[in-house]
Motif scaffolding. Structure first.
Motif, short mmCIF file in Angstrom:
data_model
loop_
_atom_site.label_atom_id
_atom_site.label_comp_id
_atom_site.label_asym_id
_atom_site.label_seq_id
_atom_site.Cartn_x
_atom_site.Cartn_y
_atom_site.Cartn_z
N SER A 105 0.84 -1.20 0.00
CA SER A 105 0.00 0.00 0.00
C SER A 105 0.87 1.25 0.00
CB SER A 105 -0.91 -0.01 1.22
OG SER A 105 -1.64 1.20 1.31
N ASP A 106 0.41 2.28 -0.67
CA ASP A 106 1.14 3.54 -0.71
C ASP A 106 0.93 4.36 0.56
OD1 ASP A 106 2.00 2.93 -3.28
OD2 ASP A 106 0.22 3.83 -4.19
N VAL A 107 -0.09 4.01 1.35
CA VAL A 107 -0.38 4.72 2.60
C VAL A 107 -0.59 3.70 3.71
CG1 VAL A 107 -1.41 6.71 1.45
CG2 VAL A 107 -2.86 4.79 2.10
N ASN A 108 -0.44 4.14 4.95
CA ASN A 108 -0.68 3.26 6.08
C ASN A 108 -2.18 3.17 6.33
OD1 ASN A 108 -0.75 1.81 8.43
ND2 ASN A 108 0.63 3.14 9.57
N LEU A 109 -2.76 2.04 6.01
CA LEU A 109 -4.20 1.85 6.15
C LEU A 109 -4.63 1.54 7.58
CD1 LEU A 109 -4.66 -0.43 3.00
CD2 LEU A 109 -5.17 2.01 3.16
N GLY A 110 -3.66 1.22 8.44
CA GLY A 110 -3.97 0.85 9.81
C GLY A 110 -4.36 -0.61 9.92
N PRO A 111 -4.50 -1.14 11.15
CA PRO A 111 -4.83 -2.56 11.33
C PRO A 111 -6.13 -2.99 10.66
CG PRO A 111 -4.10 -1.58 13.40
CD PRO A 111 -4.29 -0.44 12.43
N LEU A 112 -7.20 -2.20 10.87
CA LEU A 112 -8.49 -2.58 10.28
C LEU A 112 -8.51 -2.28 8.79
CD1 LEU A 112 -11.33 -3.67 10.52
CD2 LEU A 112 -12.10 -1.40 11.27
N GLY A 113 -7.92 -1.16 8.38
CA GLY A 113 -7.88 -0.84 6.96
C GLY A 113 -7.12 -1.89 6.17
N GLY A 114 -6.00 -2.37 6.73
CA GLY A 114 -5.26 -3.44 6.07
C GLY A 114 -6.06 -4.72 6.00
N ALA A 115 -6.83 -5.00 7.06
CA ALA A 115 -7.69 -6.19 7.06
C ALA A 115 -8.74 -6.11 5.96
CB ALA A 115 -8.35 -6.35 8.43
N LEU A 116 -9.34 -4.93 5.81
CA LEU A 116 -10.38 -4.76 4.78
C LEU A 116 -9.79 -4.89 3.38
CD1 LEU A 116 -12.35 -1.78 6.36
CD2 LEU A 116 -13.00 -4.20 6.34
N ARG A 117 -8.57 -4.36 3.20
CA ARG A 117 -7.92 -4.52 1.89
C ARG A 117 -7.67 -5.99 1.60
NH1 ARG A 117 -7.38 -4.74 -2.80
NH2 ARG A 117 -5.50 -4.19 -3.96
N GLY A 118 -7.23 -6.73 2.60
CA GLY A 118 -7.02 -8.16 2.41
C GLY A 118 -8.30 -8.91 2.12
N LEU A 119 -9.39 -8.50 2.79
CA LEU A 119 -10.68 -9.18 2.56
C LEU A 119 -11.16 -9.02 1.12
CD1 LEU A 119 -12.72 -8.40 5.81
CD2 LEU A 119 -12.06 -10.65 4.95
N GLU A 120 -10.76 -7.96 0.46
CA GLU A 120 -11.14 -7.77 -0.94
C GLU A 120 -10.50 -8.83 -1.85
OE1 GLU A 120 -9.84 -3.87 -1.90
OE2 GLU A 120 -11.33 -2.85 -0.66
N LEU A 121 -9.44 -9.47 -1.37
CA LEU A 121 -8.66 -10.35 -2.23
C LEU A 121 -8.78 -11.83 -1.89
CD1 LEU A 121 -5.38 -8.21 -2.28
CD2 LEU A 121 -7.19 -8.23 -4.00
N VAL A 122 -9.19 -12.16 -0.67
CA VAL A 122 -9.20 -13.57 -0.26
C VAL A 122 -10.46 -14.28 -0.74
CG1 VAL A 122 -7.73 -13.14 1.73
CG2 VAL A 122 -10.23 -13.05 2.00
N THR A 123 -10.38 -15.59 -0.78
CA THR A 123 -11.50 -16.42 -1.25
C THR A 123 -11.88 -17.51 -0.26
OG1 THR A 123 -9.98 -17.91 -2.42
CG2 THR A 123 -10.85 -16.03 -3.66
N GLY A 124 -11.22 -17.54 0.90
CA GLY A 124 -11.46 -18.62 1.86
C GLY A 124 -12.80 -18.52 2.56
#
Length: 437
Positions: A102-121
């Motif tokens: 990421s180009d910016v620090n999304l924070g703990p929850l923001g990073g989690a939400l970004r990851g959720l956009e990509l996972v399929t589990g």
């Protein structure tokens, strides 16, 4: 923001997933058509910001899982240390990993939400990049989900507290206790549940004895922090936050999801250490070891409690029509009341904070639209102090205070007294021996 890697499991590995599950000692590949009954996929979302000194061990612990069906998304929040190089070295060419910078620090929850956009589990664990997983983390959590007497929103296991160098300082992290009446044995008998091959009879017996279901009622914090939790992905989707971008870095994934997910779908506690919680003085959640008779400093997250509770209320209210049907109106209003009470309703400062930026007024408007104004006011009057409720109702009517609102407010005190008496009588009856009642 760029990403690299693929989390797709090789075809040769997918073909064997049916052999990893048994029912009554028989492989599910022999009981069902090929591919119809397979292990669920687990998605690990690792959030990192300048933890290059720790994240290599975190990645290695995930790669060492004895559970065969998982994917990993690493979200690096604009780290400026050696994280990029460490991540690349430890991920190597593992096709189960995908890295997002990421180009910016999304924070703990923001990073989690970004990851959720990509996972399929089907199941998701948010991994803090200063923690590690024991090799049986995923298999034990999945076994608990598959064998649970009641399907729950998430499981939470115990953690080993370690220092910066990995030395164990506590055999488990202290959590708030639970009342006996809201817990029960968690798992069904071994012979009737889908069993992972890695979970033998002895291991299942230990798991059975140390797993407890928690009823979906308000409680303090009986769960372990962050990494120790495994959620059903659809629950995370239902409870997605909608706060302003400036508040997102102040929120953690477990701080947002655990209470909400539990209030909607219940949870399960696994009293076995399956991960480590590394304490190094700069943790977001808690930066000192936990002691039974000494409250935790709770780290920087303490100052954001009101934001956390506001966001929980925002999610419950925005989904009031759906959630009140799914869990029933009584549980819905009890859950909403609990969030307000956890956020604080005792002081004038508490009340002012709830209506900062007209937040409370907007919640009243939405609840009135969902349940009808009279019903919404009646329910809110059972737990919202009069000054704050008056602000919300007056905002609905352009500064006026209608007659029906006066009536509801006047009746709120005797209704609260009646409710307390009913609860006291019910508690007394539960304490009486069964032959007396």
């Amino acid at each position: 923001m760029d990403d690299s890697g693929s989390s797709e499991l090789p075809a040769s590995s997918r073909a064997n997933l049916g052999e990893e599950l048994t029912i009554g000692g028989v492989a599910t590949s022999r009981l069902a058509a090929f591919g119809d009954v397979q292990l669920p996929k687990v998605s690990f979302i690792v959030r990192n910001w300048n933890y290059g000194r720790y994240i290599g061990r975190t990645i290695d612990s995930i790669r060492a899982q004895d559970y065969p069906n998982f994917e990993v998304v690493i979200v690096d929040n604009a780290s400026t240390d050696e994280s990029h190089e460490v991540i690349e070295k430890h991920v190597a060419a593992d096709p189960r990993f995908r890295v997002v910078h990421s180009d910016v620090n999304l924070g703990p929850l923001g990073g989690a939400l970004r990851g959720l956009e990509l996972v399929t589990g089907d199941f998701v664990t948010f991994v803090d990049s200063d923690d590690t997983l024991l090799s049986n983390f995923a298999s034990v959590h999945i076994q608990a989900h598959l064998a649970s007497r009641l399907n729950v929103a998430f499981t939470s296991s115990s953690t080993l507290e370690t220092g910066p160098d990995g030395a164990i300082v506590n055999g488990r992290r202290n959590t708030a206790g639970t009342r006996p009446e809201v817990t029960s044995a968690g798992l069904r008998p071994a012979e009737i549940v889908p069993r992972l091959r890695s979970i033998d009879d002895e291991t299942y017996g230990v798991l059975h004895r140390n797993t407890r279901l928690l009823q979906p009622v308000p409680m303090e914090w009986p769960w372990s922090p962050g990494t120790a939790n495994m959620y059903r992905r659809f629950i995370l989707t239902m409870l997605a936050p909608a706060c302003q971008a400036c508040d997102l870095p102040k929120l953690s994934a477990d701080g947002h999801y655990n209470r909400l997910a539990h209030l909607l779908g219940g949870s399960m506690v696994i009293d076995l250490p399956l991960s480590t919680y590394r304490i190094h003085g700069s943790n977001f959640a808690a930066s000192t070891p936990s002691l039974a008779h000494l409250g935790s400093d709770a780290g920087p997250a303490t100052q954001y409690k009101s934001i956390r509770m506001r966001e929980g209320v925002r999610v419950l209210v925005a989904n009031a029509a759906d959630f009140s049907v799914r869990i029933g109106e009584k549980r819905y209003w009890n859950a909403l009341a609990a969030l307000f009470q956890w956020g604080g309703l005792a002081t004038a400062r508490d009340l002012a904070d709830w209506n900062r930026d007209q937040f409370f007024n907007e919640q009243v408007r939405q609840l009135a639209a969902t349940f009808g104004e009279r019903r919404a006011i009646r329910k809110l009057a059972t737990f919202i102090p009069k000054p704050l409720l008056r602000e919300g109702v007056e905002a609905l009517h352009g500064g006026k205070w209608p007659v029906h609102a006066h009536i509801e407010l006047h009746l709120s005190a005797p209704r609260r007294l009646h409710a307390r008496i009913k609860r006291a009588i019910g508690k007394r009856r539960r304490m009486l021996p069964s032959h007396v009642s």
